[in-house]
Design a protein around this motif. Structure first.
Motif, PDB file in Angstrom:
ATOM      1  N   ALA A 104       8.231   5.819   2.788  1.00 40.53           N
ATOM      2  CA  ALA A 104       8.614   6.032   4.185  1.00 40.53           C
ATOM      3  C   ALA A 104       8.011   7.337   4.719  1.00 40.53           C
ATOM      4  O   ALA A 104       7.515   7.380   5.848  1.00 40.53           O
ATOM      5  N   LYS A 105       8.035   8.386   3.891  1.00 39.31           N
ATOM      6  CA  LYS A 105       7.434   9.656   4.301  1.00 39.31           C
ATOM      7  C   LYS A 105       5.947   9.506   4.585  1.00 39.31           C
ATOM      8  O   LYS A 105       5.410  10.124   5.504  1.00 39.31           O
ATOM      9  N   LYS A 106       5.279   8.679   3.789  1.00 38.50           N
ATOM     10  CA  LYS A 106       3.833   8.480   3.953  1.00 38.50           C
ATOM     11  C   LYS A 106       3.490   7.582   5.139  1.00 38.50           C
ATOM     12  O   LYS A 106       2.404   7.690   5.696  1.00 38.50           O
ATOM     13  N   CYS A 107       4.415   6.694   5.506  1.00 36.18           N
ATOM     14  CA  CYS A 107       4.087   5.671   6.506  1.00 36.18           C
ATOM     15  C   CYS A 107       4.750   5.863   7.864  1.00 36.18           C
ATOM     16  O   CYS A 107       4.356   5.212   8.828  1.00 36.18           O
ATOM     17  N   ASP A 108       5.744   6.727   7.940  1.00 33.24           N
ATOM     18  CA  ASP A 108       6.429   6.995   9.208  1.00 33.24           C
ATOM     19  C   ASP A 108       6.053   8.400   9.656  1.00 33.24           C
ATOM     20  O   ASP A 108       6.502   9.388   9.081  1.00 33.24           O
ATOM     21  N   TRP A 109       5.237   8.479  10.677  1.00 31.94           N
ATOM     22  CA  TRP A 109       4.751   9.774  11.157  1.00 31.94           C
ATOM     23  C   TRP A 109       5.877  10.692  11.634  1.00 31.94           C
ATOM     24  O   TRP A 109       5.711  11.910  11.676  1.00 31.94           O
ATOM     25  N   ALA A 110       7.037  10.153  11.969  1.00 30.59           N
ATOM     26  CA  ALA A 110       8.146  10.976  12.481  1.00 30.59           C
ATOM     27  C   ALA A 110       9.212  11.252  11.413  1.00 30.59           C
ATOM     28  O   ALA A 110      10.259  11.801  11.717  1.00 30.59           O
ATOM     29  N   PHE A 111       8.948  10.890  10.171  1.00 34.24           N
ATOM     30  CA  PHE A 111       9.925  11.038   9.087  1.00 34.24           C
ATOM     31  C   PHE A 111      10.224  12.514   8.843  1.00 34.24           C
ATOM     32  O   PHE A 111       9.324  13.337   8.788  1.00 34.24           O
ATOM     33  N   ASN A 112      11.513  12.841   8.711  1.00 34.69           N
ATOM     34  CA  ASN A 112      11.937  14.209   8.418  1.00 34.69           C
ATOM     35  C   ASN A 112      13.178  14.153   7.518  1.00 34.69           C
ATOM     36  O   ASN A 112      13.599  13.074   7.105  1.00 34.69           O
ATOM     37  N   ASP A 113      13.760  15.306   7.236  1.00 33.83           N
ATOM     38  CA  ASP A 113      14.922  15.351   6.342  1.00 33.83           C
ATOM     39  C   ASP A 113      16.098  14.538   6.883  1.00 33.83           C
ATOM     40  O   ASP A 113      16.804  13.870   6.115  1.00 33.83           O
ATOM     41  N   GLN A 114      16.307  14.586   8.176  1.00 30.28           N
ATOM     42  CA  GLN A 114      17.397  13.822   8.782  1.00 30.28           C
ATOM     43  C   GLN A 114      17.136  12.318   8.648  1.00 30.28           C
ATOM     44  O   GLN A 114      18.047  11.553   8.325  1.00 30.28           O
ATOM     45  N   THR A 115      15.903  11.913   8.863  1.00 31.77           N
ATOM     46  CA  THR A 115      15.542  10.500   8.719  1.00 31.77           C
ATOM     47  C   THR A 115      15.765  10.049   7.280  1.00 31.77           C
ATOM     48  O   THR A 115      16.294   8.961   7.030  1.00 31.77           O
ATOM     49  N   GLU A 116      15.391  10.890   6.338  1.00 31.88           N
ATOM     50  CA  GLU A 116      15.592  10.550   4.925  1.00 31.88           C
ATOM     51  C   GLU A 116      17.068  10.361   4.613  1.00 31.88           C
ATOM     52  O   GLU A 116      17.453   9.399   3.926  1.00 31.88           O
ATOM     53  N   ALA A 117      17.897  11.251   5.101  1.00 31.73           N
ATOM     54  CA  ALA A 117      19.343  11.135   4.864  1.00 31.73           C
ATOM     55  C   ALA A 117      19.877   9.817   5.437  1.00 31.73           C
ATOM     56  O   ALA A 117      20.720   9.147   4.814  1.00 31.73           O
ATOM     57  N   ILE A 118      19.375   9.428   6.584  1.00 31.21           N
ATOM     58  CA  ILE A 118      19.811   8.170   7.221  1.00 31.21           C
ATOM     59  C   ILE A 118      19.331   6.972   6.406  1.00 31.21           C
ATOM     60  O   ILE A 118      20.093   6.025   6.182  1.00 31.21           O
ATOM     61  N   TRP A 119      18.076   6.998   5.962  1.00 29.80           N
ATOM     62  CA  TRP A 119      17.574   5.917   5.110  1.00 29.80           C
ATOM     63  C   TRP A 119      18.436   5.772   3.861  1.00 29.80           C
ATOM     64  O   TRP A 119      18.818   4.676   3.473  1.00 29.80           O
ATOM     65  N   ARG A 120      18.723   6.887   3.215  1.00 30.98           N
ATOM     66  CA  ARG A 120      19.516   6.844   1.982  1.00 30.98           C
ATOM     67  C   ARG A 120      20.906   6.267   2.257  1.00 30.98           C
ATOM     68  O   ARG A 120      21.416   5.454   1.481  1.00 30.98           O
ATOM     69  N   LYS A 121      21.478   6.681   3.349  1.00 29.18           N
ATOM     70  CA  LYS A 121      22.797   6.174   3.733  1.00 29.18           C
ATOM     71  C   LYS A 121      22.746   4.675   4.017  1.00 29.18           C
ATOM     72  O   LYS A 121      23.662   3.924   3.662  1.00 29.18           O
ATOM     73  N   ALA A 122      21.674   4.232   4.633  1.00 28.73           N
ATOM     74  CA  ALA A 122      21.520   2.822   4.980  1.00 28.73           C
ATOM     75  C   ALA A 122      21.279   1.951   3.742  1.00 28.73           C
ATOM     76  O   ALA A 122      21.784   0.827   3.663  1.00 28.73           O
TER      77      ALA A 122
END
Length: 134
Positions: A104-122
């Motif tokens: 996701a970090k490699k493929c989503d240009w807007a990925f950040n720490d908050q996005t990662e936390a949301i992905w993990r939660k999802a």
């Protein structure tokens, strides 16, 4: 998850899917760095495997977006990963999730720490569901 988190997850997920095959290639390249994981995938048809991963991610996305904890559609997958079939131990799901975050970090240009936390939660409820069959 809140509506804002769901929207952020959905948007990030769609940005990853726009990359097409690249997301799944990056995911498996990273996931298979683990010798234990690589051994589990010996003889795997990766074209089919990537399609199955895509389908399972859409199921997880649907459960999040619909705010439904019904992962029963993943039951066949969970049974296949259980001890008496593919024997995928629960600790490998942490590697799976880390590899998903890497992709996701490699493929989503807007990925950040908050996005990662949301992905993990999802992703965690689906992971917990599958692991519970072990």
């Amino acid at each position: 998850m809140t509506d804002v988190e769901i929207a952020a997850f959905h948007e990030s997920f769609e940005r990853c899917m726009v990359s097409g095959r690249r997301f799944f290639d990056v995911f498996y390249d990273h996931f298979l760095l683990s010798p234990e994981v690589a051994a589990k995938f010996q003889g795997t048809d990766f074209k089919r495997q990537k399609e199955m991963l895509k389908l399972s991610l859409y199921v997880m996305l649907g459960a999040v977006v619909l705010k439904s904890a019904d992962y029963s559609i993943l039951a066949a997958l969970a049974r296949r990963h259980a001890r008496n079939d593919k024997n995928i131990p629960p600790h490998l799901y942490a590697l799976w999730l880390d590899s998903l975050m890497f992709a996701a970090k490699k493929c989503d240009w807007a990925f950040n720490d908050q996005t990662e936390a949301i992905w993990r939660k999802a992703m965690q409820p689906g992971i917990d569901y599958i692991a519970s069959f072990y």
